[in-house]
Design a protein around this motif. Structure first.
Motif, mmCIF file in Angstrom:
data_model
loop_
_atom_site.group_PDB
_atom_site.id
_atom_site.type_symbol
_atom_site.label_atom_id
_atom_site.label_comp_id
_atom_site.label_asym_id
_atom_site.label_seq_id
_atom_site.Cartn_x
_atom_site.Cartn_y
_atom_site.Cartn_z
ATOM 1 N N LEU A 1 17.643 31.607 39.332
ATOM 2 C CA LEU A 1 18.739 31.399 38.398
ATOM 3 C C LEU A 1 18.481 32.256 37.165
ATOM 4 O O LEU A 1 17.334 32.422 36.744
ATOM 5 N N ASP A 2 19.535 32.825 36.603
ATOM 6 C CA ASP A 2 19.389 33.646 35.401
ATOM 7 C C ASP A 2 19.217 32.742 34.183
ATOM 8 O O ASP A 2 20.092 32.627 33.327
ATOM 9 N N MET A 3 18.081 32.064 34.167
ATOM 10 C CA MET A 3 17.757 31.150 33.075
ATOM 11 C C MET A 3 16.342 31.466 32.609
ATOM 12 O O MET A 3 15.454 31.734 33.424
ATOM 13 N N GLU A 4 16.130 31.445 31.302
ATOM 14 C CA GLU A 4 14.829 31.809 30.748
ATOM 15 C C GLU A 4 14.489 30.905 29.569
ATOM 16 O O GLU A 4 15.359 30.570 28.759
ATOM 17 N N ILE A 5 13.215 30.532 29.493
ATOM 18 C CA ILE A 5 12.703 29.807 28.329
ATOM 19 C C ILE A 5 11.876 30.795 27.522
ATOM 20 O O ILE A 5 10.859 31.301 28.006
ATOM 21 N N ARG A 6 12.315 31.073 26.315
ATOM 22 C CA ARG A 6 11.643 32.068 25.468
ATOM 23 C C ARG A 6 10.382 31.486 24.833
ATOM 24 O O ARG A 6 10.100 30.291 24.919
ATOM 25 N N GLN B 1 22.006 33.233 31.351
ATOM 26 C CA GLN B 1 22.740 34.498 31.406
ATOM 27 C C GLN B 1 22.756 35.176 30.043
ATOM 28 O O GLN B 1 23.773 35.713 29.606
ATOM 29 N N GLY B 2 21.609 35.136 29.364
ATOM 30 C CA GLY B 2 21.453 35.815 28.086
ATOM 31 C C GLY B 2 21.993 35.080 26.886
ATOM 32 O O GLY B 2 21.886 35.582 25.759
ATOM 33 N N THR B 3 22.567 33.896 27.080
ATOM 34 C CA THR B 3 23.142 33.134 25.976
ATOM 35 C C THR B 3 22.323 31.870 25.730
ATOM 36 O O THR B 3 21.993 31.159 26.690
ATOM 37 N N ILE C 1 13.254 29.843 37.657
ATOM 38 C CA ILE C 1 13.659 30.306 36.331
ATOM 39 C C ILE C 1 12.485 31.056 35.711
ATOM 40 O O ILE C 1 11.353 30.992 36.206
ATOM 41 N N ARG C 2 12.730 31.772 34.624
ATOM 42 C CA ARG C 2 11.685 32.541 33.949
ATOM 43 C C ARG C 2 11.183 31.769 32.732
ATOM 44 O O ARG C 2 11.972 31.191 31.988
ATOM 45 N N VAL C 3 9.868 31.795 32.543
ATOM 46 C CA VAL C 3 9.255 31.180 31.366
ATOM 47 C C VAL C 3 8.353 32.230 30.725
ATOM 48 O O VAL C 3 7.392 32.693 31.349
ATOM 49 N N VAL C 4 8.654 32.626 29.499
ATOM 50 C CA VAL C 4 7.904 33.697 28.840
ATOM 51 C C VAL C 4 6.483 33.258 28.526
ATOM 52 O O VAL C 4 5.523 34.002 28.749
ATOM 53 N N ASP C 5 6.324 32.043 28.033
ATOM 54 C CA ASP C 5 4.987 31.544 27.699
ATOM 55 C C ASP C 5 4.818 30.154 28.294
ATOM 56 O O ASP C 5 4.464 30.011 29.453
#
Length: 209
Positions: free
Chosen positions: A49-54, A62-64, A98-102
Motif C-alpha cells: 500500500l502507498d502508505m508511509e510512516i515518516r 499517497q503522499g498526503t 507499508i513503509r516505515v522510515v524509522d
C-alpha cells in the motif's frame, strides 16, 4: 463549546503539568483498549500500500498526511512487523505492506516513579499506547554515527518500537546513573528491575569534559 479532539491531541505534548502516571494514562487515547490480535492472524499477502510512516511519526497515504488521529490510531492497532523486517497492516483476511522510515511510533511523554530497582519508567506514544519499560518492553540505545547523537527506542508490542522523542530523551537521560554491567561501569537507566546501558561511563565523562 466542546473542545475539538484535534485540539486535545495537540495539547498532549505541550502540557507540562500533571505528569503523574494516572494523568498520563487518562490522556492516552486508547489506554486500556489494546491492539488487535494480529500475531494470531495469518492472512494472505495482498501487496504493498502507498502508505508511509515518516521519522516524526506522521502517517502519509499517497503522499498526503493523514490528519485524522482516530484513523491513524485505527491503522496503528493493526500494525505488525514480521521476521522479514517489513511492517504490515494486518486483518484476519489480508496483509498489506507499508513503509516505515524509522520506528512506527514516537514516545512523546514519560513518567518516572520509584527509585533504584523499584523504579518504573512509563511511556506514552503518539497513538496512545502506554507501556512500562522493563523485561516485556525493553529499551535500547543506538548511536547516530552521522551526528554523534543518541536514539533511544522502547519496544511497544511484537517487534514494533517507539522512537523516544528528543525532548523525552533528555528527560530520560536525566534519570541515568553509573551502574556496573558485566564488570564495566556504564551510564544506564533502570526500570522494573532491568538495567539498560546507554554508554560507557568513561565516554560520558569525555563528552561532559
Amino acid at each position: 463549546m466542546t473542545e475539538r479532539a484535534d485540539d486535545r491531541e495537540e495539547s498532549l505534548t505541550a502540557d507540562t503539568e500533571a505528569r503523574g502516571l494516572e494523568a498520563l494514562i487518562s490522556r492516552a487515547a486508547r489506554a486500556g483498549k489494546g491492539p488487535a490480535p494480529v500475531e494470531r492472524w495469518n492472512p494472505t499477502f495482498c501487496g504493498d500500500l502507498d502508505m508511509e510512516i515518516r521519522e516524526d511519526g506522521t502517517w502519509f497515504y499517497q503522499g498526503t498526511p493523514i490528519g485524522r488521529m482516530p484513523l491513524v490510531q485505527l491503522f496503528s492497532s493493526v500494525l505488525r512487523k514480521d521476521e522479514d523486517g517489513r511492517t504490515y497492516l494486518v486483518t484476519p483476511v489480508e496483509r498489506v505492506g507499508i513503509r516505515v522510515v524509522d520506528a512506527p511510533f514516537i514516545a512523546v511523554e514519560m513518567d518516572v516513579c520509584g527509585t533504584g530497582d523499584g523504579r518504573v519508567i512509563t511511556f506514552r506514544t503518539n497513538v496512545g499506547d502506554v507501556v512500562e519499560a522493563g523485561p516485556d518492553h525493553p529499551l535500547r540505545f543506538v548511536d547516530e554515527e552521522a551526528t554523534g547523537g543518541l536514539k533511544p527506542y522502547v519496544l511497544v508490542r511484537g517487534r514494533l518500537e517507539a522512537l523516544v522523542a528528543r525532548p523525552v530523551m533528555y528527560e530520560l537521560v536525566d534519570h541515568g546513573e553509573e551502574i556496573e554491567v558485566g564488570g564495566r561501569r556504564m551510564f544506564a537507566v533502570r526500570s522494573r528491575g532491568a538495567v539498560y546501558p546507554i554508554m560507557p561511563a568513561e565516554k560520558l565523562q569525555r563528552l561532559s569534559a
